[in-house]
Design an enzyme around this catalytic site. Structure first.
Site, PDB file in Angstrom:
ATOM      1  N   GLY A 499       0.813  -1.211   0.000  1.00  0.00           N
ATOM      2  CA  GLY A 499       0.000   0.000   0.000  1.00  0.00           C
ATOM      3  C   GLY A 499       0.849   1.264   0.000  1.00  0.00           C
ATOM      4  O   GLY A 499       0.354   2.344   0.292  1.00  0.00           O
ATOM      5  N   GLU A 729       8.456  -4.735   9.465  1.00  0.00           N
ATOM      6  CA  GLU A 729       9.126  -5.963   9.922  1.00  0.00           C
ATOM      7  C   GLU A 729       9.004  -6.244  11.400  1.00  0.00           C
ATOM      8  O   GLU A 729       8.952  -7.417  11.803  1.00  0.00           O
ATOM      9  CB  GLU A 729      10.603  -5.889   9.520  1.00  0.00           C
ATOM     10  CG  GLU A 729      10.753  -6.030   8.011  1.00  0.00           C
ATOM     11  CD  GLU A 729      12.144  -5.725   7.550  1.00  0.00           C
ATOM     12  OE1 GLU A 729      12.870  -6.673   7.248  1.00  0.00           O
ATOM     13  OE2 GLU A 729      12.504  -4.531   7.506  1.00  0.00           O
TER      14      GLU A 729
END
Lengths: 772, 160, 288
Positions: A499, A729
């Site tokens: 996105g 992450e």
């Protein structure tokens, strides 16, 4: 807590208000590429049809370790419809230079060898040859007709077995790096890394409690739903074109050029939409092969991996064995830590054990630390990066050990972490000094959340864990163009895997003062925008965002200059507000000039309004996550149900909160799968027993509850124009321990080996040592 | 190698195409008809990325042979929007950010639409179990479920 | 290289004729949820595919002789939607509707699940426990056989060449009966059963079990009917001792393997656990 209609992210209070207040950043507009994705119009790597396109298929080794004695392609070549066949002989000779793959390390000759084997095959599924034919059926038949002669060798997969002195040797030129003097004999240990500070012996001597444990994790795969796919079309003039689903099309270009002995300018790479990557699509498997086939026959070639090829022959993570020794005083202050990490790299060196060593204790202030890591090759697919590569396994070990420590000391697990948490100004174990970080705020956010006080019933348990990831900056390019009617387009160089087009458009809109609806975002091919490092390392919102903002700022300054020209006043008297130039000199009595008005007469004020910025972003902000998980375990079957999950993360500033929440939720889901059910299972011959989604068990919708997120924005990153830190992450780092701690509490037995499959958990409940 | 001529209704239109007797309907849709919205994630019915509706029933196109499409009424993602107007599910997926990479999205939308046509007011649990055959690796399903609940409410409201 | 022929007959006789006359290997195609996977992997190759879904006898649920006749190629989802069938045989229906995902449910069938003969087939233990039979048509005519007799071994059934299962018959259900099926899978959906247990029992007006049948899946090369387990319940109201004997008998009958889905130790233990739990559900249904 379970109000499905409500906005779930609870943004912690932010007392660094911006002036003027942000209008676009922090909102939740619909992403600009969204309509194509919900209507099936978006083109992924396998969706492209070109005239004359051939189907490519790959011949793969059935042996885990063997010498390649010969490849006979005559029968395959004679099959009508076969137009090209390649082997490693069709690749250029390459050296051992390092190649950029984001957060994973690789040597070019190994990447080439992995794409098409020479000399030896090193894992079941290792590519040996490839064909291009006029139909999938003919290509499959041609693959069957290729005859390969092997000399089968003994193989080894398990990391400690591969380290044993008598283990089958994969590379006779591999001498352990990081050891002095250099070992006399080659081995499967590619490298040894040591980091540390202080004196652990003194630290342990000062400890009231010392815990020593071993933790084991299995190899898991990134599990993207889209298999690797590319189309390569060789030009008769030597100008070639590749379309591929990749996290880094510039990296694809670089690797293909080197592997085929071409110049960078000879290859144009267009990024297709990418159906998930998580680090696994930062290397090349198919692209050099497809291009070699196409060059041989002059027709476009499409190669798409099947699902079992994805599992067998694209890089999963490392399996690991981690020994932890922690010492603490009775009030919970860590005094010393000693860790040994053994990570399985797969067929070629380059696991993420280094990052594992660096992140192991990054959340905590411990003065006396010694961490040793071993990068070990073994006969399975080479590891590829997987979301915070190297960190989840070691966090599982450290956070499980801390959980036991908290139990032993009778201390609340969050309080134990608060006692030891790093704060701004502290020097991390791995060397950097933390600046704007909010680990303690994040811990407090979990402690204050109703989840943490929810009552637990029988056979239920709660687990808490922290996680860390550095996040990186790196090279990015972006351009901003203003249209004659006052809209703008942002062009950038990073494939959008989560996105990011929305975030780029939002940051440009914010800088230009435009509403988000007036800004488009596209991703350009390698000829149409400056160079960019790949999408990964949680760097795109940070680094490419920085390039976008700087380009937009240049455009704003250009617009001001044109207004100054129009008003005949110095540029210092032109302000930019609400997408218009405003003259600050009252004497001029000048009406504001909107971006549309300025753009409409751009030819008269200097030409098209456009700016491109290339940079190497420094100052990425590391991120911290704190998760809490509740589970229930069926005491008679060992089966675990996840009841509740809350994840808090120090994000700096959420440019688009919905997509930040999405990153957190997705990472959590992967971590839960890693903890409970995902694992690579090998048979005695070294073949993967579960190369499919039936028996490689990723979480399905009914396996998970709603995943509540808390975005902590109390420490924006001062080096990003809008305060963003990388977020993608961190979320996969805490869940392994959060789940394992919860299950351990639910059954009253400590579990130290993943996955927590029902047989393993039942064995623990029953006090048996056998498990599966 | 010869193929069969197959005629079917696809998204309300009569269509003729050639299909091999070993070719899956998914491959026929993608390669013969250029309807690439349905995706192959696994080819073995384990991921749901190829979800379509055949004669009103939700199925995986990869588990059907092309010739089985003869005389069937087939609905794919390309037919979900009506003359450019998005279905409420498509709109809600966008509003809720229920997609990231978007690869599993067509399958999820087709599956969710089949659910709401059968059960206009599903609970969270019913939604999760109905969609268990649609793997998503990006979202953790949270926003997908919210989008379906919201779309269901909007559809019920519009029907009143 | 030739592609297999594909035929879609519209009568049972035509299907039998095609199966019998075929040169080379032939496969029946119902839902295709096993066959297509096997064709794709190369585990199965065939020269002729006979698609039976256009034959009316093969699709649908009909009342027959006080029981039900279920077309062998009826999608399991259709069984779940059949209120009468689900009301009378909830265990069979819950077993059938546990297979795979919603998408797989839209195609998978009892006939396919049975004839594919996976040791872990979900529908088979419940059918065995219910005393179901198969209606088989072949070159020599029609015959009926108990479901468990179709199992030859993993992936093999006992049908002769040219034979095809047309329908599954569930007998008239005795009064005060109940059935249930449970399976152990690591996730909540989508997995192949690690262990499956089907129980069907009847009780007298005092709730004492008068007959009971227990069948286990995924713990032997074929589905096991464990007579000793059923016998353990007869004459009891499922007190702790009876349930203990049931579980022990179930575990004792297991001949499982270690594989990527479970271990011998695990399957043996859990077979007893699931048999006990399924018996309790069946008993509650019988009393209701």
């Amino acid at each position: 807590m379970n109000d499905p209609g409500a906005t779930k992210a609870t943004v912690a209070s932010n007392d660094t208000r911006t002036d003027p207040p942000l209008k676009v950043v922090g909102q939740r507009p619909i992403r600009p590429d969204g309509a194509d994705k919900v209507t099936g119009r978006a083109n992924f790597g396998a969706d492209l049809h070109l005239p004359g396109m051939l189907t490519g298929r790959i011949k793969r080794s059935p042996h885990a370790h063997a010498r390649l004695l010969g490849i006979d392609t005559r029968a395959a070549r004679a099959l009508p419809g076969v137009k090209a066949i390649v082997t490693a002989a069709d690749f250029a000779a390459v050296g051992s230079e390092a190649v950029e793959q984001g957060e994973a390390a690789a040597t070019l000759s190994h990447v080439s060898w992995n794409c098409l084997a020479r000399g030896k095959v090193l894992y079941v599924g290792h590519a040996v040859a490839a064909v291009a034919a006029t139909s999938p059926e003919i290509a499959d038949e041609a693959v069957r007709l290729i005859e390969v002669r092997y000399q089968v060798l003994p193989h080894v997969i398990d990391v400690e077995a591969a380290m044993a002195p008598d283990a089958p040797l994969l590379h006779d030129d591999l001498f352990t790096a990081g050891v002095t003097p250099r070992p006399a004999a080659p081995s499967n240990v590619a490298a040894k890394t040591v980091i540390g500070r202080g004196d652990p012996a003194i630290g342990f001597a000062a400890a009231d409690v010392v815990l020593e444990r071993r933790y084991v994790t299995a190899a898991v795969h990134q599990g993207y739903i889209e298999p690797h796919a590319c189309v390569a079309s060789a030009g008769a003039d030597g100008q070639h074109h590749i379309w591929c689903s990749s996290q880094g099309h510039f990296a694809v270009r670089a690797m293909c050029a080197k592997i085929l002995g071409l110049r960078l300018q000879d290859i144009r790479v267009t990024p297709a939409e990418i159906g998930g990557g998580f680090g696994g699509k930062t290397t090349v498997y198919l692209e050099p092969v497809a291009l070699a086939l196409s060059r041989q026959c002059g027709r476009p070639v499409r190669i798409v991996m099947s699902r079992d090829e994805v599992f067998q022959a694209s890089g999963p993570t490392s399996a690991s064995v981690i020994d932890v020794r922690l010492g603490a005083t009775k009030d919970g202050r860590l005094t010393a830590a000693e860790l040994t990490l053994k990570y399985q790299a797969g067929a070629f060196p380059g696991s993420s054990v280094g990052a594992g060593c660096m992140t192991a204790l990054a959340c905590y202030t411990v003065e006396n630390v010694s961490i040793t890591g071993y990068d070990v090759v073994s006969n399975r697919a080479k590891v590829a990066a997987y979301r915070a590569p190297g960190a989840p396994m070691v966090a599982f070990a450290v956070e499980s050990c801390l959980d036991e420590l908290a139990q032993a000391l009778g201390v609340d697990p969050i309080d134990l972490r608060i006692t030891n948490a790093v704060t701004p100004g502290v020097k991390a174990v791995y060397g950097a000094t933390f600046r704007e970080i909010a680990l303690i705020d994040t811990l407090q956010a979990i402690k204050a959340h109703p989840h943490y006080r929810a009552p637990l019933g029988p056979h239920q348990g709660r687990g808490v864990a922290c996680g860390f990831w550095f996040n990186i900056g790196g090279e990015s390019s972006a351009a901003v163009h203003v249209d004659a009617d006052g809209g703008a387009t942002v062009v950038s160089s990073n494939p959008d895997i989560g996105g990011s087009r929305a975030s780029m458009a939002m940051m440009a809109a914010e800088t230009l003062g435009l509403p988000i609806e007036r800004v488009r975002a596209t991703i350009a091919d390698t000829t149409s925008i400056g160079y960019s490092d790949l999408t990964g390392g949680s760097r795109v919102t940070f680094a490419t965002g920085m390039a976008v903002v700087q380009a937009a700022q240049k455009v704003v300054d250009d617009l001001r200059r044109r207004a100054a020209l129009t008003w005949d006043c110095p540029i210092e008297q032109v302000a930019w507000r609400d997408a218009a130039a405003v003259c600050t000199d009252p004497a001029k009595d000048a009406k504001p000039l909107s971006i549309g008005e300025l753009a409409g007469r751009a030819a008269r004020t200097g030409g098209p309004i456009s700016a491109e910025v290339s940079l190497n972003a420094q100052g990425a902000g590391p991120g911290f996550g704190v998760h809490v998980c509740d589970v229930e375990v069926d005491p008679e079957t060992g089966r675990t149900t996840v009841l509740r999950y809350t994840a808090a993360q120090d994000v700096g500033r959420a440019i688009h909160p919905s997509y930040v929440e999405g990153q957190v939720q997705g990472g959590v889901a992967q971590g839960i799968g890693w903890a409970l059910n995902e694992a690579y299972l090998y048979d005695a011959a070294g073949a993967l027993q579960n190369p499919g989604f039936l028996d490689y068990r990723v979480p399905v919708a009914s396996d998970l509850p709603m995943i509540d997120t808390i975005l902590v924005e109390t420490a924006p990153n001062k080096r990003h124009p809008y305060g963003a830190k990388g977020v993608g992450e961190v979320p996969i780092v805490p869940p392994l321990a959060a789940v394992a701690n919860a299950v351990s509490h639910a059954i009253g037995v400590r579990l130290t080996e993943l996955p927590l499959s029902p047989p393993r958990v039942l064995a623990a409940i029953e006090g048996r040592s056998d498990s599966a | 190698m010869s193929k069969l001529r197959i005629s079917a209704s696809i998204n309300g239109e009569p269509v003729e195409f050639l299909g091999g007797t070993r070719q899956s309907l998914l491959d026929a849709l993608r390669d013969e008809l250029n309807l690439t919205g349905s995706k192959e994630g696994c080819g073995t019915g384990d991921c749901g990325a190829c979800s379509i509706v055949v004669d009103g029933r939700l199925v995986c196109a990869c588990l059907m042979l092309a010739p089985e499409a003869q005389d069937r009424r087939i609905e794919t993602i390309e037919g979900m929007a009506d003359a450019g107007v998005m279905h409420p599910l498509q709109q809600k997926f966008l509003e809720h950010a229920a997609l990231q990479c978007g690869f599993c999205t067509p399958g999820l939308l087709i599956a969710a639409k089949a659910l709401l046509e059968r059960n206009p007011d599903p609970t969270e649990t019913e939604i999760r179990y109905w969609l268990a055959g649609n793997l998503c690796r990006c979202t953790g399903y949270d926003k997908v479920v919210r989008a379906v609940i919201d779309a269901a409410a909007q559809i019920r409201e519009a029907a009143r | 290289m030739t592609e297999p022929d594909y035929v879609a007959p519209t009568t049972v006789a035509a299907a039998v004729a095609a199966l019998h006359a075929a040169r080379g290997s032939v496969q029946v195609l119902a839902g295709g949820t096993d066959l297509l996977v096997q064709l794709r992997s190369g585990r199965t190759r065939c020269d002729l595919i006979v698609d039976v879904k256009r034959i009316p006898d093969f699709i649908g649920v009909r009342s027959d002789a006080g029981g039900f006749l279920i077309g062998a190629a009826t999608p399991c989802a259709m069984l779940g939607e059949h209120a009468a069938l689900a009301g009378v045989w909830p265990g069979v229906v819950e077993a059938a509707t546990l297979i795979g995902s919603t998408q797989v449910q839209g195609r998978a069938s009892l006939g396919g699940n049975l004839c594919n003969a996976s040791p872990a087939a979900d529908a088979v233990p419940a059918l065995v426990a219910a005393g179901a039979t198969c209606v088989i048509e072949g070159p020599t005519g029609r015959r009926e056989a108990r479901v468990e007799s179709l199992q030859a071994g993993p992936g093999r059934n006992t049908l002769a060449r040219g034979e095809v299962v047309v329908a599954i018959r569930l007998p008239a259900r005795p009064p005060r009966s109940g059935d249930a099926y449970l399976r152990l899978i690591p996730r909540t959906e989508m997995d192949i059963a690690v262990v499956g247990a089907g129980v069907c029992l009847s009780v007298d007006p005092q709730g004492v079990v008068t007959q009971a049948c227990v069948a286990l899946g995924a713990v032997a090369p074929t589905t096991l009917r464990v007579d000793a387990a059923g016998a353990a319940l007869v004459g009891s109201r499922l007190d702790e001792a009876a349930l203990g004997r049931l579980a022990a008998a179930a575990s004792a009958a297991c001949r499982p393997i270690d594989d990527k889905r479970g271990t011998i130790v695990y399957r043996t233990k859990v077979a007893g656990v699931l048999a006990r739990r399924a018996a309790l559900i069946a008993h509650a249904r019988a009393l209701a």
